[in-house]
Design a protein around this motif. Structure first.
Motif, PDB file in Angstrom:
ATOM      1  N   SER A  89       2.297   5.416   3.930  1.00  7.74           N
ATOM      2  CA  SER A  89       3.489   4.578   3.938  1.00  7.74           C
ATOM      3  C   SER A  89       4.291   4.773   2.665  1.00  7.74           C
ATOM      4  CB  SER A  89       3.104   3.103   4.074  1.00  7.74           C
ATOM      5  OG  SER A  89       4.242   2.307   3.842  1.00  7.74           O
ATOM      6  N   ARG A  94       7.044   3.565   1.877  1.00 10.26           N
ATOM      7  CA  ARG A  94       7.674   2.340   1.395  1.00 10.26           C
ATOM      8  C   ARG A  94       6.698   1.468   0.627  1.00 10.26           C
ATOM      9  NH1 ARG A  94       9.786   2.896   6.335  1.00 10.26           N
ATOM     10  NH2 ARG A  94      11.941   3.600   6.328  1.00 10.26           N
ATOM     11  N   MET A  95       5.479   1.371   1.177  1.00 16.11           N
ATOM     12  CA  MET A  95       4.467   0.613   0.455  1.00 16.11           C
ATOM     13  C   MET A  95       4.220   1.251  -0.905  1.00 16.11           C
ATOM     14  SD  MET A  95       2.764  -1.946   1.909  1.00 16.11           S
ATOM     15  CE  MET A  95       1.172  -1.662   1.170  1.00 16.11           C
ATOM     16  N   THR A  96       4.237   2.574  -0.938  1.00 12.76           N
ATOM     17  CA  THR A  96       4.029   3.274  -2.192  1.00 12.76           C
ATOM     18  C   THR A  96       5.122   2.908  -3.190  1.00 12.76           C
ATOM     19  OG1 THR A  96       3.231   5.059  -0.814  1.00 12.76           O
ATOM     20  CG2 THR A  96       3.503   5.527  -3.139  1.00 12.76           C
ATOM     21  N   GLU A  97       6.350   2.888  -2.703  1.00 12.82           N
ATOM     22  CA  GLU A  97       7.463   2.551  -3.592  1.00 12.82           C
ATOM     23  C   GLU A  97       7.354   1.114  -4.087  1.00 12.82           C
ATOM     24  OE1 GLU A  97      11.344   3.885  -3.039  1.00 12.82           O
ATOM     25  OE2 GLU A  97      10.463   5.837  -3.531  1.00 12.82           O
ATOM     26  N   LEU A  98       6.862   0.224  -3.252  1.00 15.93           N
ATOM     27  CA  LEU A  98       6.674  -1.165  -3.688  1.00 15.93           C
ATOM     28  C   LEU A  98       5.716  -1.233  -4.863  1.00 15.93           C
ATOM     29  CD1 LEU A  98       6.457  -3.308  -0.440  1.00 15.93           C
ATOM     30  CD2 LEU A  98       8.254  -3.303  -2.153  1.00 15.93           C
ATOM     31  N   LEU A 155      13.974  -2.262   0.052  1.00 19.97           N
ATOM     32  CA  LEU A 155      13.406  -1.684   1.273  1.00 19.97           C
ATOM     33  C   LEU A 155      14.487  -1.500   2.323  1.00 19.97           C
ATOM     34  CD1 LEU A 155      10.020  -3.564   1.671  1.00 19.97           C
ATOM     35  CD2 LEU A 155      10.347  -1.135   1.274  1.00 19.97           C
ATOM     36  N   THR A 186      13.427   1.652  -3.923  1.00 18.22           N
ATOM     37  CA  THR A 186      12.484   0.542  -4.024  1.00 18.22           C
ATOM     38  C   THR A 186      11.656   0.571  -5.300  1.00 18.22           C
ATOM     39  OG1 THR A 186      12.362   0.442  -1.638  1.00 18.22           O
ATOM     40  CG2 THR A 186      10.555  -0.548  -2.828  1.00 18.22           C
ATOM     41  N   TYR A 187      11.246   1.791  -5.710  1.00 15.44           N
ATOM     42  CA  TYR A 187      10.355   1.820  -6.870  1.00 15.44           C
ATOM     43  C   TYR A 187      11.056   1.316  -8.128  1.00 15.44           C
ATOM     44  CZ  TYR A 187      12.484   6.265  -8.367  1.00 15.44           C
ATOM     45  OH  TYR A 187      13.357   7.229  -8.774  1.00 15.44           O
ATOM     46  N   ALA A 196      10.511  -2.305  -8.222  1.00 13.67           N
ATOM     47  CA  ALA A 196       9.133  -2.594  -8.597  1.00 13.67           C
ATOM     48  C   ALA A 196       8.950  -2.432 -10.091  1.00 13.67           C
ATOM     49  CB  ALA A 196       8.182  -1.665  -7.846  1.00 13.67           C
ATOM     50  N   PHE A 237      -2.884  -0.005   2.812  1.00 12.79           N
ATOM     51  CA  PHE A 237      -3.110   1.378   3.216  1.00 12.79           C
ATOM     52  C   PHE A 237      -4.412   1.402   4.004  1.00 12.79           C
ATOM     53  CE2 PHE A 237      -0.508   1.745  -0.611  1.00 12.79           C
ATOM     54  CZ  PHE A 237       0.531   2.504  -0.104  1.00 12.79           C
ATOM     55  N   LEU A 246      -4.482   1.520  -6.693  1.00 14.64           N
ATOM     56  CA  LEU A 246      -3.154   2.137  -6.657  1.00 14.64           C
ATOM     57  C   LEU A 246      -2.127   1.208  -7.293  1.00 14.64           C
ATOM     58  CD1 LEU A 246      -1.598   4.642  -5.367  1.00 14.64           C
ATOM     59  CD2 LEU A 246      -0.889   3.011  -3.644  1.00 14.64           C
TER      60      LEU A 246
END
Lengths: 697, 238, 313
Positions: free
Chosen positions: A189, A191-195, B53, B73-74, B77, B91, B102
């Motif tokens: 994912s 997007r989850m990574t970017e979060l 997002l 997005t990053y 964050a 994940f 992570l």
């Protein structure tokens, strides 16, 4: 005593002998695993990437006389990662959320297009007999024999050393740096990574650069120890062999892929050493003797897929944030305007009448042949419509099913002098039976694994079964060919090309109607439900297993029928030309790219496959339009490589329009026309009511 | 005072479907805002826009007064906004520990990973018991705990939590809310999206009610109850 | 003699690599009954659900559907025998319309030997089937969206489509997996009302797995509570919810389940009453000094407002 020691010595020798080729398999398998793990793509274009670096290295060494380090630097550490980054940026970044099928189709397209593009732009052409050179001087001519049993060449030692180092380096990357976890995270994912504050695009670019570099390195290392001439198809084939080793690593474990690769090399070498001896003692082994070693990897692969339950449990995990994407566009304009339907019908009838009449009255022999090929091939493609379009299963062994139809016709006619039409039906039924049986063990495999299993079956058929005398005709067929007569039905002799064309059209139309009936009937609905959600389908009483077996059997029947028609048409089975495993790979991509759920899609794919080259590339259409052969511009005939490139580009487009390119175009056009017609209706309505209003006053 | 997060006249779409029609929203540093509204009112979209997002098609998003519109997005964050999306945002192929590692490694650095893992497992002992289990094989509620553990331990500057209590037993919801209370008092600002208002309103100072992608009302959380009830009845009567 | 139990489960055991997920779980659901199943996260609800449906095979114990032992039957066999279900995360058939969903279920139920019928063109849905589907759609209030592709439905509508699809199989029992998940209050209310109405008309049984205690309290008459793979309580819903064991394991210390009892007695009126429940919650929230930690449910009431319901079990 002597016997035992000679046995041990032979065993040791065969193991040592198998190590270099094991290293080759391991290199490719690790490349597969690396790409799959870091980018989520089962990269069938791995061979193409490896080929490009190998060819670049070869060209730099032999034509430009660069030094070895510089050649390695440019081909492996500059060109390869650059290709990886470009592929990521313009292709795979947009495919992250695409299905396993679309990604597979794209990589098949790439595997064809990349070498062709490279050969055109780098002005490279393989020259037969010019052996590739390795990364160490005199790699092929200096040998070391530490045990006094088997001598290793320098190239082989270099390859084995590098691969060991590479596994250690990759292992360290995954274990000790955050980027290993990050690459896996992006696959699952982005997007989850970017979060988590990680720039997903940068990570996946790195992942592609890394795996491409590995592919490039593999290419440069493999070439000198495996091939006598640098040709892209050889790389293509070695990739398929190595899939077995990658499967041993379940596509996720690098060390297991290494062990799998080496083990496969040993296994094959040991078999090659001992099978001939056993065959001397046991006659029943004899047919296997010559062919079995080729098929070993596929037997191993199939066995792994069928008997290793862990593979079955490996399911695709979805992106938990996929809801962020805009919803898929609702299928545009499946409801058509009444006028539009009438118009399309009229147009279709007119078009086919025109083509039909032209072909029947004006066309010469070669054109009748081409059109018949297209029709017959379209029949085969309907089998893909059923299995992939309706059931959503990727089958890469349709060529084998078609070949069963063809060979049955040959055998029945050759041995029993049976009517070929009857033989065609028997052949289709046998294909259906084989399809059903083959589907049994692989039913529970999902997505990519089913594709791999069917590919393994196709290669197994190709390597073993075709050579059996009771299937492919064996030695007799090699000497005399696989001749098949044209059918005769009562007074009609289909030896006449035009009447055979009529027969082919009739078969195609009947099959199409049957396929449409299935699609609209319960079977089609059941399959659509399973495609949508297997668990939900089960919850309303659908047995997915039964439905899939039915789909496989139906599809194989159609393929077998088409294959039989093809055989009758060409009056020969022509297995290598018509039904090879790589051929069925292209079939699938072509049909899927154009439109996999419609009968038109199959027909268009058939036409494209058989007529694109003569019509467009050789310029016959252009010449016909100009009405003068000699005025054809100088760039005709266009290089056949462009066919591959176009094919590749089409396959890449598929990722964006999974309904198929033609279907996509059609839907858009339909939507536009619908809107216009609706507007016209409205104005008419308004003007009519205005009229009537005027009349009333 | 500059708001920690500010949305100004934000519009957003999913393909052809427009979800937000000019939303304004402010979260002050250390503040806590409850985002209320019926399903489909755009709550989740606001949360997504606030972390990049979903990109706003018009309007601005600012973090600490710095324009962040259309940044990836990053970047959000890294600016200190942690987002626990609705559902099982984990994940699935990673182990429990890898999931947390992570996040912690990226936000807190390598040294703090071990310590933070312990904190997470203290918060949700169930996860500790299953630290090397593949996250996809956890039960639904445990997956939810995992995605919350990620953000609760971080103590980010702003924590956006979407449907915290979904799929959790009431007793666990209580626990999660007391943790939120704790990290709030240590200075983390909160933006809470909740169907179940009672908890959220108790925790927050301010409330924003969304209706059909627009802010229908905003004010202090203590007034929100009456207003929201009245409005929900109205909309239910439609 | 026909057993009145439409579903009878006895002694189910299931372990995953040594960890006991379910330990000797037994439960029954009578014809036309509404039964709830709750429990903390990881208690084994999903595992039990999967054992009932045939997705998992229990290590020991048996599952009887209408008095027939179906323990060894596959999922689709149980579905054919009258076990319908919905999903926590909705599972719909992509690329189809709402009506098509129901038609698929209807065709599957009516058809055997489908292959030859299909080839002869008799596999297409006939007028009777289409009108049967439309009747169910009307009942669910989905009549207007019958032609709509399911991709553009709201979650609440999607859940109703799942219910409708299950209804077409003519189920004896409907297993609902957290149907309120992702729905807001008013959507949950609407779903409960619709389900209640259809259930009383058709008379099938319902087994409801839920975290929304309010919904469980109102919708079900009997309740099973699972913790650590074992049943820790069962009995009439109100009393069970009030038992100390359930409070400690699931609801949390101060949970109040009062008020729910009245509603549960009168399911068809659930809609309006539940609406009032929301009002109560909001009022409660407006009152700053609150000690209870129950969710909106009767939050305005002091804990244990109904004497006599607690501790009876």
């Amino acid at each position: 005593m002597i016997l035992a020691s000679s046995f041990l010595e032979d065993l040791l020798r065969s193991v040592l002998q198998g190590t270099p080729s094991g290293a080759v398999f391991a290199l490719v398998a690790i490349g597969f695993v690396l790409t799959y793990k870091t980018s989520g793509v089962f990269n069938l274009a791995f061979g193409a990437q490896a080929y490009i670096s190998a060819a670049m290295f070869f060209k730099a060494r032999t034509q430009w006389n660069w030094s070895i380090p510089l050649s390695v630097l440019v081909s492996v550490f500059v060109l390869a990662p650059a290709i990886g980054v470009v592929l990521e940026r313009f292709l795979f970044r947009h495919l992250r959320t695409a299905s396993a099928v679309s990604k597979l189709v794209v990589t098949i397209g790439l595997s064809v297009a990349l070498p062709a593009l490279f050969e055109i732009f780098a002005d490279y052409a393989p020259v037969a007999g010019r052996a590739p050179t390795g990364i160490v001087p005199e790699g092929g001519s200096v040998f070391y024999d530490p045990l006094g049993v088997y001598p290793f060449s320098r190239d082989e030692l270099a390859a084995m050393g590098v691969i060991l180092a590479a596994v250690i380096v990759l292992g360290a990357i995954f274990r000790f740096t955050p980027v290993g976890l990050q690459m896996r995270a992006v696959v699952e994912s982005p997007r989850m990574t970017e979060l988590n504050g990680i720039a997903a695009d940068r990570v996946s670019a790195f992942a592609w650069a890394l795996s491409s570099t590995f592919a490039g390195m593999a290419g440069v290392l493999i070439a000198p120890i495996r091939f006598n001439t640098l040709i892209s198809t050889d790389f293509f084939n070695v990739v398929f062999v190595a899939i077995a080793a990658a499967a041993i690593g379940r596509l996720v474990s690098l060390p297991r892929a290494l062990i799998g690769g080496i083990g496969l090399g040993w296994f094959i070498a040991v078999f090659n050493t001992f099978l001939p001896r056993w065959a001397d003692d046991h006659t029943w082994l004899r047919p296997l003797r010559d062919n079995f070693s080729n098929s070993l990897p596929f037997v191993v692969l199939f066995a792994i897929l069928v008997f290793w339950p862990a593979i079955r449990r490996a399911t695709d995990v979805g992106d938990p944030l996929s809801g962020v994407d805009p919803p898929p566009a609702a299928p545009a304009a499946t409801e058509r305007h009444r006028l539009l339907t009438r118009f399309t019908l009229l147009f279709a009838v007119g078009f086919f009448l025109f083509v039909g009449l032209t072909v029947f009255f004006r066309a010469d022999r070669s054109w009748v042949f081409l059109v018949t090929s297209a029709v017959v091939l379209s029949t085969v493609y309907l089998s893909i419509t059923v299995i992939t379009g309706f059931a959503g299963q990727i089958s890469l062994c349709q060529g084998a099913f078609a070949a069963i139809g063809g060979f049955t016709v040959f055998q029945m006619a050759d041995r029993f002098d049976l009517s070929v039409l009857l033989a065609a039906l028997i052949g289709a039924s046998i294909a259906a039976l084989v399809g059903a049986i083959m589907s049994l063990p692989v039913l529970r495999l999902g997505g990519i694994w089913l594709a791999i299993a069917t590919l393994a079956f196709a290669f197994f058929f190709d390597a073993v079964l075709v050579r059996m005398s009771w299937i492919g005709g064996g030695d007799t067929a090699l000497l005399q060919g696989t001749r098949v007569p044209r059918p005769i039905l009562g007074p009609i002799d289909f030896g006449n090309d035009k009447s055979f064309l009529a027969l082919a059209v009739v078969v195609f139309v009947i099959t199409s109607l049957a396929v449409i009936q299935l699609r609209e009937g319960t079977i089609g609905r059941t399959l659509r439900a399973i495609r949508g959600s297997e668990v939900a389908a089960e919850s309303i009483g659908i047995s997915p297993a039964k439905a899939r077996i039915a789909a496989f059997a139906t599809s194989a029947f159609i393929a077998g029928l088409g294959g039989a028609m093809m055989t009758m048409h060409q009056e020969n089975v022509n297995y290598q030309n018509n039904f090879s495993p790589v051929g069925s790979l292209f079939w699938l991509v072509l049909v899927v790219t154009l439109s996999v759920r419609t009968v038109e899609g199959a027909a268009q794919a058939g036409a494209a496959f058989s007529m694109f080259e003569p019509l467009i590339l050789k310029g016959e259409l252009f010449a016909w339009l100009l009405r003068a052969e000699h005025r054809l511009p100088g760039f005709f005939p266009i290089s056949g490589k462009w066919r591959f490139i176009l094919f590749g580009l089409g396959a890449m487009q598929f990722a964006r329009h999974p309904e198929g390119l033609l279907e996509h175009g059609k839907r858009r056009a339909t939507a536009g026309l619908n809107r216009r017609l609706a507007r016209r209706d409205q104005t008419r309505l308004v003007s009519r009511s205005a009229d009537s209003g005027g009349g009333a006053t | 005072m500059t708001a920690l997060l500010e949305l100004r006249d934000v519009w957003a779409e999913y393909g052809p479907f427009r979800a937000l029609f000019g939303v304004d929203l402010k979260v002050p540093p250390g503040g806590a805002v409850a985002l209320l509204g019926a399903n489909g009112a755009g709550k989740t979209t606001v949360a997504r826009v606030a972390t990049g997002l979903v990109q706003a098609s018009a309007g601005d998003v600012a973090v600490d007064g710095i324009e962040m519109t259309n940044r990836p997005t990053y970047a959000y964050a890294r600016a200190g906004i942690a987002h626990a999306p609705e559902g099982r945002s984990i994940f699935a192929s990673f182990t429990v520990e890898e999931n947390l590692t992570l996040t912690f490694r990226s936000f807190l650095g390598r040294q703090k990973v071990g310590e933070s893992l312990e904190q997470a497992f203290e918060l949700f002992p169930r996860l500790g018991e299953r630290r090397s289990q593949t996250a996809g094989t956890l039960s639904g509620g445990e997956q939810r705990m995992l995605s919350l553990a990620r953000v609760l331990v971080l103590q980010p500057r702003l924590l956006i939590a979407d449907e915290l209590s979904l799929g959790l037993a009431p007793i666990v919801v209580d626990e999660v809310y007391s943790t939120l209370e704790a990290i709030r008092s240590s200075g983390t600002a909160l933006l809470i999206v909740e169907q179940h208002m009672a908890h959220a309103l108790e925790l927050c100072d301010d409330a924003v009610l969304l209706e059909h992608g627009k802010v229908a009302w905003q004010g202090s959380a203590s007034d929100a109850g009456d207003v929201v009830t009245g409005r929900l009845f109205e909309s239910a009567g439609d | 003699m026909i057993s009145p139990d439409v579903l009878a489960v006895s002694g189910i055991k299931k372990t995953f690599s040594g960890i006991v997920a379910l330990d000797d779980v037994s439960l029954t659901v009578e014809t036309g009954e509404r039964v709830g199943l709750i429990g903390p996260n990881g208690a084994g609800k999903t595992t039990l659900f999967n054992c009932l449906l045939g997705i998992l095979r229990p290590d020991a114990g048996q599952v009887e559907l209408n008095g027939v032992d179906v323990t060894g039957h596959r999922v689709h066999k149980r579905a054919q025998a009258g076990m319908g279900r919905t999903f926590q995360r909705i599972e719909l058939f992509s690329d189809t319309t709402v009506r098509e969903h129901l038609l698929i279920a209807e065709r599957v139920r009516n058809n055997s030997g489908a292959f030859w019928k299909d080839l002869l063109g008799r596999g297409r849905p006939n007028a009777a089937e289409i009108s049967a589907c439309d009747a169910v759609l009307e009942m669910l209030g989905l009549g207007e969206v019958a032609e709509v592709p399911i991709e553009s439905l709201s979650l609440g509508q999607g859940r109703l489509v799942e219910v409708g699809r299950a209804l077409m199989t003519d189920p004896q029992i409907l297993l609902l997996d957290e149907p309120s998940s992702g729905l807001d209050r008013s959507e949950t209310n609407a779903l409960a009302a619709t389900l209640g109405a259809i259930q009383s008309e058709r008379g099938f049984a319902i087994l409801l797995v839920e975290h929304d205690v309010e919904l469980v309290a109102e919708f079900t008459t009997r309740l099973y509570v699972l913790d650590f793979g074992q049943l820790i309580a069962h009995g009439p819903t109100t009393e069970t919810l009030a038992s100390p064991a359930v409070r400690n394991a699931y609801l949390g210390a101060g949970a109040a389940v009062a008020g729910a009892a009245d509603d549960a007695a009168d399911p068809p009126k659930a809609d309006t009453k539940r609406g009032l429940g929301v009002a109560g919650a909001a009022d409660g929230a407006a009152d700053p000094p609150r000690t209870d930690t129950g969710r909106e449910l009767g939050a305005g009431d002091p804990p244990g407002a109904e004497p006599g319901t607690g501790g009876e079990l």
